[in-house]
Design a protein around this motif. Sequence first.
Motif, PDB file in Angstrom:
ATOM      1  N   VAL A 207     130.452  61.672  18.972  1.00  0.00           N
ATOM      2  CA  VAL A 207     129.504  60.582  19.170  1.00  0.00           C
ATOM      3  C   VAL A 207     130.042  59.577  20.186  1.00  0.00           C
ATOM      4  CG1 VAL A 207     128.415  58.597  18.047  1.00  0.00           C
ATOM      5  CG2 VAL A 207     128.444  60.823  16.906  1.00  0.00           C
ATOM      6  N   MET A 208     131.286  59.188  20.061  1.00  0.00           N
ATOM      7  CA  MET A 208     131.852  58.185  20.947  1.00  0.00           C
ATOM      8  C   MET A 208     131.898  58.662  22.398  1.00  0.00           C
ATOM      9  SD  MET A 208     132.210  55.638  19.037  1.00  0.00           S
ATOM     10  CE  MET A 208     133.082  54.564  20.173  1.00  0.00           C
ATOM     11  N   SER A 209     132.186  59.940  22.601  1.00  0.00           N
ATOM     12  CA  SER A 209     132.244  60.453  23.967  1.00  0.00           C
ATOM     13  C   SER A 209     130.865  60.573  24.598  1.00  0.00           C
ATOM     14  CB  SER A 209     132.940  61.824  23.988  1.00  0.00           C
ATOM     15  OG  SER A 209     132.185  62.782  23.253  1.00  0.00           O
ATOM     16  N   SER A 210     129.839  60.709  23.763  1.00  0.00           N
ATOM     17  CA  SER A 210     128.489  60.898  24.291  1.00  0.00           C
ATOM     18  C   SER A 210     127.665  59.613  24.316  1.00  0.00           C
ATOM     19  CB  SER A 210     127.747  61.947  23.446  1.00  0.00           C
ATOM     20  OG  SER A 210     127.639  61.517  22.095  1.00  0.00           O
ATOM     21  N   ASN A 211     128.124  58.564  23.633  1.00  0.00           N
ATOM     22  CA  ASN A 211     127.333  57.343  23.492  1.00  0.00           C
ATOM     23  C   ASN A 211     126.919  56.704  24.817  1.00  0.00           C
ATOM     24  OD1 ASN A 211     126.332  56.593  21.052  1.00  0.00           O
ATOM     25  ND2 ASN A 211     128.069  55.334  20.436  1.00  0.00           N
ATOM     26  N   PRO A 212     127.803  56.578  25.802  1.00  0.00           N
ATOM     27  CA  PRO A 212     127.380  55.930  27.059  1.00  0.00           C
ATOM     28  C   PRO A 212     126.173  56.620  27.694  1.00  0.00           C
ATOM     29  CG  PRO A 212     129.770  56.070  26.971  1.00  0.00           C
ATOM     30  CD  PRO A 212     129.263  56.858  25.807  1.00  0.00           C
ATOM     31  N   THR A 213     126.187  57.941  27.731  1.00  0.00           N
ATOM     32  CA  THR A 213     125.062  58.667  28.328  1.00  0.00           C
ATOM     33  C   THR A 213     123.813  58.549  27.473  1.00  0.00           C
ATOM     34  OG1 THR A 213     126.629  60.247  29.275  1.00  0.00           O
ATOM     35  CG2 THR A 213     124.319  60.895  29.241  1.00  0.00           C
ATOM     36  N   LEU A 214     123.974  58.647  26.149  1.00  0.00           N
ATOM     37  CA  LEU A 214     122.826  58.532  25.250  1.00  0.00           C
ATOM     38  C   LEU A 214     122.172  57.157  25.358  1.00  0.00           C
ATOM     39  CD1 LEU A 214     124.014  60.319  21.975  1.00  0.00           C
ATOM     40  CD2 LEU A 214     122.091  60.979  23.436  1.00  0.00           C
ATOM     41  N   LEU A 215     122.988  56.102  25.377  1.00  0.00           N
ATOM     42  CA  LEU A 215     122.436  54.751  25.442  1.00  0.00           C
ATOM     43  C   LEU A 215     121.795  54.487  26.793  1.00  0.00           C
ATOM     44  CD1 LEU A 215     125.034  52.599  23.478  1.00  0.00           C
ATOM     45  CD2 LEU A 215     122.831  53.487  22.730  1.00  0.00           C
ATOM     46  N   SER A 216     122.307  55.116  27.825  1.00  0.00           N
ATOM     47  CA  SER A 216     121.670  54.995  29.138  1.00  0.00           C
ATOM     48  C   SER A 216     120.256  55.564  29.091  1.00  0.00           C
ATOM     49  CB  SER A 216     122.507  55.732  30.187  1.00  0.00           C
ATOM     50  OG  SER A 216     121.871  55.682  31.454  1.00  0.00           O
ATOM     51  N   TRP A 217     120.085  56.676  28.380  1.00  0.00           N
ATOM     52  CA  TRP A 217     118.755  57.258  28.228  1.00  0.00           C
ATOM     53  C   TRP A 217     117.861  56.350  27.376  1.00  0.00           C
ATOM     54  CZ3 TRP A 217     115.983  59.023  23.942  1.00  0.00           C
ATOM     55  CH2 TRP A 217     114.802  59.729  24.238  1.00  0.00           C
ATOM     56  N   VAL A 218     118.415  55.805  26.308  1.00  0.00           N
ATOM     57  CA  VAL A 218     117.634  54.921  25.433  1.00  0.00           C
ATOM     58  C   VAL A 218     117.117  53.715  26.208  1.00  0.00           C
ATOM     59  CG1 VAL A 218     117.751  53.367  23.435  1.00  0.00           C
ATOM     60  CG2 VAL A 218     118.785  55.642  23.304  1.00  0.00           C
ATOM     61  N   ARG A 219     117.928  53.150  27.079  1.00  0.00           N
ATOM     62  CA  ARG A 219     117.518  51.957  27.833  1.00  0.00           C
ATOM     63  C   ARG A 219     116.310  52.231  28.719  1.00  0.00           C
ATOM     64  NH1 ARG A 219     123.262  51.754  28.572  1.00  0.00           N
ATOM     65  NH2 ARG A 219     124.167  50.242  27.119  1.00  0.00           N
ATOM     66  N   GLY A 220     116.058  53.468  29.040  1.00  0.00           N
ATOM     67  CA  GLY A 220     114.922  53.811  29.873  1.00  0.00           C
ATOM     68  C   GLY A 220     113.649  54.095  29.111  1.00  0.00           C
ATOM     69  N   GLN A 221     113.660  53.924  27.779  1.00  0.00           N
ATOM     70  CA  GLN A 221     112.499  54.240  26.961  1.00  0.00           C
ATOM     71  C   GLN A 221     111.593  53.013  26.789  1.00  0.00           C
ATOM     72  OE1 GLN A 221     112.268  57.590  26.456  1.00  0.00           O
ATOM     73  NE2 GLN A 221     114.139  57.350  27.674  1.00  0.00           N
ATOM     74  N   ILE A 222     110.338  53.291  26.431  1.00  0.00           N
ATOM     75  CA  ILE A 222     109.345  52.238  26.238  1.00  0.00           C
ATOM     76  C   ILE A 222     108.636  52.475  24.911  1.00  0.00           C
ATOM     77  CG2 ILE A 222     107.211  51.211  27.123  1.00  0.00           C
ATOM     78  CD1 ILE A 222     108.075  52.000  29.917  1.00  0.00           C
ATOM     79  N   PRO A 223     108.537  51.463  24.045  1.00  0.00           N
ATOM     80  CA  PRO A 223     107.781  51.614  22.792  1.00  0.00           C
ATOM     81  C   PRO A 223     106.294  51.422  23.034  1.00  0.00           C
ATOM     82  CG  PRO A 223     108.731  49.435  22.906  1.00  0.00           C
ATOM     83  CD  PRO A 223     109.184  50.147  24.158  1.00  0.00           C
ATOM     84  N   GLY A 224     105.484  51.795  22.040  1.00  0.00           N
ATOM     85  CA  GLY A 224     104.052  51.584  22.157  1.00  0.00           C
ATOM     86  C   GLY A 224     103.274  52.819  21.769  1.00  0.00           C
ATOM     87  N   PRO A 225     101.949  52.755  21.909  1.00  0.00           N
ATOM     88  CA  PRO A 225     101.100  53.876  21.489  1.00  0.00           C
ATOM     89  C   PRO A 225     100.906  54.946  22.561  1.00  0.00           C
ATOM     90  CG  PRO A 225      99.743  52.031  22.150  1.00  0.00           C
ATOM     91  CD  PRO A 225     101.168  51.568  22.277  1.00  0.00           C
ATOM     92  N   GLN A 226     101.333  54.680  23.787  1.00  0.00           N
ATOM     93  CA  GLN A 226     101.028  55.564  24.893  1.00  0.00           C
ATOM     94  C   GLN A 226     101.888  56.828  24.885  1.00  0.00           C
ATOM     95  OE1 GLN A 226     102.441  52.589  25.088  1.00  0.00           O
ATOM     96  NE2 GLN A 226     104.262  52.678  26.372  1.00  0.00           N
ATOM     97  N   MET A 227     101.447  57.832  25.617  1.00  0.00           N
ATOM     98  CA  MET A 227     102.197  59.071  25.737  1.00  0.00           C
ATOM     99  C   MET A 227     103.592  58.783  26.289  1.00  0.00           C
ATOM    100  SD  MET A 227     101.314  62.549  27.909  1.00  0.00           S
ATOM    101  CE  MET A 227     100.008  63.043  26.799  1.00  0.00           C
ATOM    102  N   GLY A 228     104.587  59.438  25.713  1.00  0.00           N
ATOM    103  CA  GLY A 228     105.949  59.282  26.196  1.00  0.00           C
ATOM    104  C   GLY A 228     106.698  58.100  25.616  1.00  0.00           C
ATOM    105  N   SER A 229     106.063  57.372  24.690  1.00  0.00           N
ATOM    106  CA  SER A 229     106.721  56.200  24.119  1.00  0.00           C
ATOM    107  C   SER A 229     107.611  56.594  22.943  1.00  0.00           C
ATOM    108  CB  SER A 229     105.678  55.177  23.664  1.00  0.00           C
ATOM    109  OG  SER A 229     104.848  55.742  22.658  1.00  0.00           O
ATOM    110  N   VAL A 230     108.420  55.631  22.486  1.00  0.00           N
ATOM    111  CA  VAL A 230     109.300  55.848  21.340  1.00  0.00           C
ATOM    112  C   VAL A 230     108.907  54.892  20.221  1.00  0.00           C
ATOM    113  CG1 VAL A 230     111.250  56.675  22.721  1.00  0.00           C
ATOM    114  CG2 VAL A 230     111.030  54.215  22.231  1.00  0.00           C
TER     115      VAL A 230
END
Length: 325
Positions: A276-299
């Motif tokens: 987890v620790m070795s992968s966290n920087p890349t995972l969090l970089s992906w998370v920062r690019g996400q958008i919440p809401g009802p639309q397609m592609g949201s989280v």
Amino acid sequence: MTVSDQGMSSMEGHPSLKELPLDSWMGLLPVALWEVPLWNLAIPGSHNAITYCLDKSDRSPVDVTQPDLLQKLDKYMKPLIRPFFHKWGVTQELTVKEQLDCGVRYLDLRIARRPNDSSTHLYFYHGVYTTLTVEMVLQEIRTWLDIHPSEVLLLSFSHFLGLNQDFHTELISTIRTVFTSKLCPITNMGTLRSLWSLGYQVIASYDHSVVHLHNDLWPHIPYWWANKCKVQDLVEVFENKKQHGRPGGFFVTGINLTEDLKYICSHPTESLKDLVMSSNPTLLSWVRGQIPGPQMGSVNIIAGDFVSEGDFVPTVITLNRHLLT
């Protein structure tokens, strides 16, 4: 002063979402987010939340979902095999109270009955069973909620290893007894304002057919699980899923990597936390690019392992800024 009044007065300075106190961030969200259904907000979650108390004693049985080979090895080579179960079975080091204090609002609760246990106690499990019972953990959650009246939790009850109908009846009774009037029925609008107005703080999802008989239990919350041990592969799976839309209600994007037996054997000196620790920087970089809401592609809910590591929780909460523009 009501919960809503407290939230209103505390937002006069409009602090950044990243600066909100993590133990009370929901009650301090901007007023504009009080009308957004929770299934359209970005909510930090804890994957396999109750593994910090896995039973380390030799008397504790291996859970019956483990491969036959591992169960046999554990039986005859326990001193050698058991450490592997703990290095790769613990997904959270913080207690449930500490997870809630650090901002987690979704708990993945995997329920089991210990084999050959004559008591009515239920436990959690991941490789081996926990020392804490389900009722003990739920009581700890209830105590936390009483101190944090503006926070809302999503509790996902699932797996139910070894439970028959009688144990389901007992577990549902325990949930109701512990949370009483804080349980939110499925008829509620699911916004913070509507929940606060009626004193609801718990949305309990129950992944079993009996859920249809109970209007105070919500149906299964879909959990997007990539089943990958490499970050790039996990991200690719989620990007493909996003192209096909999102569930209409609550759903979880599980950024937890998978450690299969082959991976564990090829990394004998490592642990799940190392992965987890070795992968966290890349995972969090992906998370920062996400958008919440009802639309397609949201989280919606984003769940991870070792939730206090790597700025995970503030990163997810901050995604809600997209709903303010």
